[in-house]
Write an enzyme that holds these catalytic residues in place. Structure first.
Site, short mmCIF file in Angstrom:
data_model
loop_
_atom_site.label_atom_id
_atom_site.label_comp_id
_atom_site.label_asym_id
_atom_site.label_seq_id
_atom_site.Cartn_x
_atom_site.Cartn_y
_atom_site.Cartn_z
N SER A 1 0.86 -1.17 0.00
CA SER A 1 0.00 0.00 0.00
C SER A 1 0.89 1.22 0.00
O SER A 1 1.67 1.43 0.94
CB SER A 1 -0.92 0.01 1.22
OG SER A 1 -1.68 1.20 1.26
N ARG A 2 0.81 2.03 -1.06
CA ARG A 2 1.71 3.16 -1.19
C ARG A 2 1.20 4.41 -0.48
O ARG A 2 1.91 5.41 -0.42
CB ARG A 2 1.93 3.47 -2.68
CG ARG A 2 2.49 2.29 -3.46
CD ARG A 2 2.79 2.66 -4.89
NE ARG A 2 3.24 1.50 -5.64
CZ ARG A 2 2.46 0.73 -6.39
NH1 ARG A 2 1.17 1.02 -6.47
NH2 ARG A 2 2.93 -0.30 -7.03
N VAL A 3 -0.02 4.36 0.04
CA VAL A 3 -0.59 5.53 0.69
C VAL A 3 -1.03 5.23 2.11
O VAL A 3 -0.86 6.04 3.01
CB VAL A 3 -1.81 6.06 -0.13
CG1 VAL A 3 -2.49 7.21 0.59
CG2 VAL A 3 -1.37 6.47 -1.52
#
Length: 522
Positions: free
Chosen positions: A369-371
């Site tokens: 998950s990049r956020v």
């Protein structure tokens, strides 16, 4: 009869005729009418519409709706939303002078509709008078705010290791029958009482499967805040193509009103197939060379509409969970690669883990998950880092240990701890868990308090810990939502869990692990 009398009668007749004719004269309206030149499977070629707009709604034949998707010098290509058998060469095609739009509003909540807003649940047509354009641009960058609020899925492995924020786009992908829809369904059910509106968009799925999902949502009480947009596998490809856009337009109406919306696209692989079919029927190249008509642009145009708006614009959010199907675990295939590059992370479901019964079958190593880490509750950060590290080390050691039988004590302890972590991350379908309880369990396993508990008793140990924590800490979820690294609640939590788990470990010390052993397990 004299001449004067005859003239009077004729004058009366003239006046009567004028009055009668004037009552029947209709207002003249000008409009452009075309003719169907030829019909294909789900499309029609139309001539005579020289002023028609791209993506304009038109009506062909006996009332079959369609949308202009291709404009050439001598004809236009129309995607049909109804049976192509009802349209014939020579039929009239009339313009609507408006681009494709759908009804939106509160009346749609709890309903099952098709992409045009027509009811599929046997109830009356939604009375929402507001309509919204289906295909339009995403919000500009300056209208967007950072993703800072978590979207809790209720799944420990996701909320702790692959967190999702409100306004994020998180791809769910994996082979067939690995539980992709189940993860999305759990997430929707977990939004009960969280003031999040859910939209389930079924694209080209079997009717029986979609009916089971909707029935599950109704049984769990989730349809009270859910809208389902459904198009079956045997529906025209045009309807399958516009389905996710229509569902997004319905969700954007609530986002613009300041609400949080979660939308699930199930799935975009079938959406890509429908678009490819339309492209080939319209004699357009469906691959990358067709930009801006290629599938990458089609999906990015859709997913870029998911965002978190600035407070001045209401502060609403639209969180997207697109689902994609892989073949033979090939996440580097054309469609998955496109979607991975568009979204803010992916949850990959492994068929090997699914076959072993490790559910949800989330492969932590291939998921990211990049956020969501920025939107994660602070309490998760206390346990998530050590948990991910220990679980990753365990996976590497477990595969390596299969080649030998002699392991040192430290390696064995790492393996045993990793097996407890994996056991804790298992969760039954629809067995979602509140954030506070998740943190308590994950904190216990990260501190090694479950290491002496037999694997077969982990679920019972979790129950013992949860009973102690619920009794010992009032308002657990609220406390955990604001607990930092140095919060005194951690010492209290450690004390409660230790006092609860110690008698349990003593009473089950001699039972051993009753689970069947993997022959390759050291």
């Amino acid at each position: 009869m004299g001449k004067n009398d005859l003239d009077g009668v004729l004058a009366d007749v003239d006046r009567a005729v004028e009055r009668g004719v004037s009552g029947f004269l209709a207002d003249l309206k000008t409009g452009e009418v075309g003719r169907v030149r030829s019909v294909g499977q789900g499309i029609a070629w139309v001539e005579g519409l020289g002023q028609v707009k791209f993506e304009e709604l038109v009506t062909a034949g006996s009332g079959v709706a369609g949308m202009v998707l291709d404009i050439l010098s001598d004809r236009v290509g129309v995607v049909l939303f109804g049976p192509s058998e009802s349209v014939h060469a020579g039929d009239e095609v009339r313009r609507s002078t408006r681009v494709l739009d759908v009804p939106v509003g509160e009346d749609l909540i709890g309903r099952v509709v098709d992409p045009l807003g027509r009811p599929l649940d046997g109830r009356a047509t939604p009375e929402g008078a507001v309509r919204r354009t289906v295909l339009h641009d995403a919000p500009p960058i300056m209208d967007r705010a950072p993703v800072v609020l978590p979207l809790q899925t209720g799944l420990k492995v996701v909320d702790a290791l692959i967190p999702i924020g409100r306004g994020q786009r998180e791809l769910i992908l994996g082979d067939r029958q690995t539980g992709k829809t189940a993860v999305a369904l759990d997430t929707m059910v977990n939004q009960t009482g969280k003031d999040v509106l859910c939209i389930y968009c079924s694209i080209g799925q079997r009717s029986s499967g979609t009916a089971r999902i909707i029935e599950t949502l109704q049984r769990q009480g989730a349809m009270a805040y859910t809208l389902a947009v459904v198009v079956d596998a045997d529906a025209p490809p045009g309807l399958q193509y516009i389905a996710p856009y229509a569902a997004t337009a319905m969700g954007e109406h609530f986002m613009d009103a300041g609400k949080d919306v979660l939308i699930v696209y199930d799935d975009l692989t079938r959406h890509a197939v429908a678009y490819r079919q339309l492209s080939l029927l319209l004699r357009r190249p469906p691959g990358r060379e067709a930009f801006p008509g290629d599938i990458f642009y089609v999906h990015s145009r859709l997913l870029e509409r998911a965002t978190h708006l600035r407070e001045e614009l209401g502060g609403g959010s639209l969180t997207a969970l697109p689902i994609a199907e892989t073949e033979a675990q090939n996440i580097a295939a054309y469609i998955p690669t496109n979607l991975i590059s568009i979204t803010d992370g992916q949850i990959y479901l492994s068929p090997e883990l699914f076959r072993k019964g490790i559910l949800p079958a989330v492969d932590v190593g291939k998921s990211v998950s990049r956020v969501g880490g920025k939107a994660q509750l602070p309490a998760y950060r206390k346990v998530a880092g050590a948990l991910r590290l220990s679980y990753t080390q365990f996976q590497e050691l477990e595969s390596f240990a299969r080649f030998g039988t002699r392991l040192d004590d430290r390696t064995r302890r790492t393996l045993e701890h990793g097996r407890r972590v994996r056991a804790v991350l298992r969760q039954n379908e629809l067995g979602t868990m509140p954030a506070g309880e998740q943190v308590a369990i994950l904190f216990a396993v990260s501190q090694g308090l479950f290491d002496e508990v037999p694997e077969s008793r982990i679920e019972e140990a979790e129950g013992v810990v949860l009973d102690a924590v619920r009794t010992g800490i009032a308002d657990l979820d609220e406390i955990m939502a604001r607990a930092g690294d140095e919060d005194p609640v951690w010492e209290r939590l450690t004390h409660l869990i230790t006092n609860a788990i110690s008698p349990f470990k003593e009473s089950h010390a001699d039972t051993g692990d009753t689970e069947p052993q993997d022959p390759n397990r050291p």
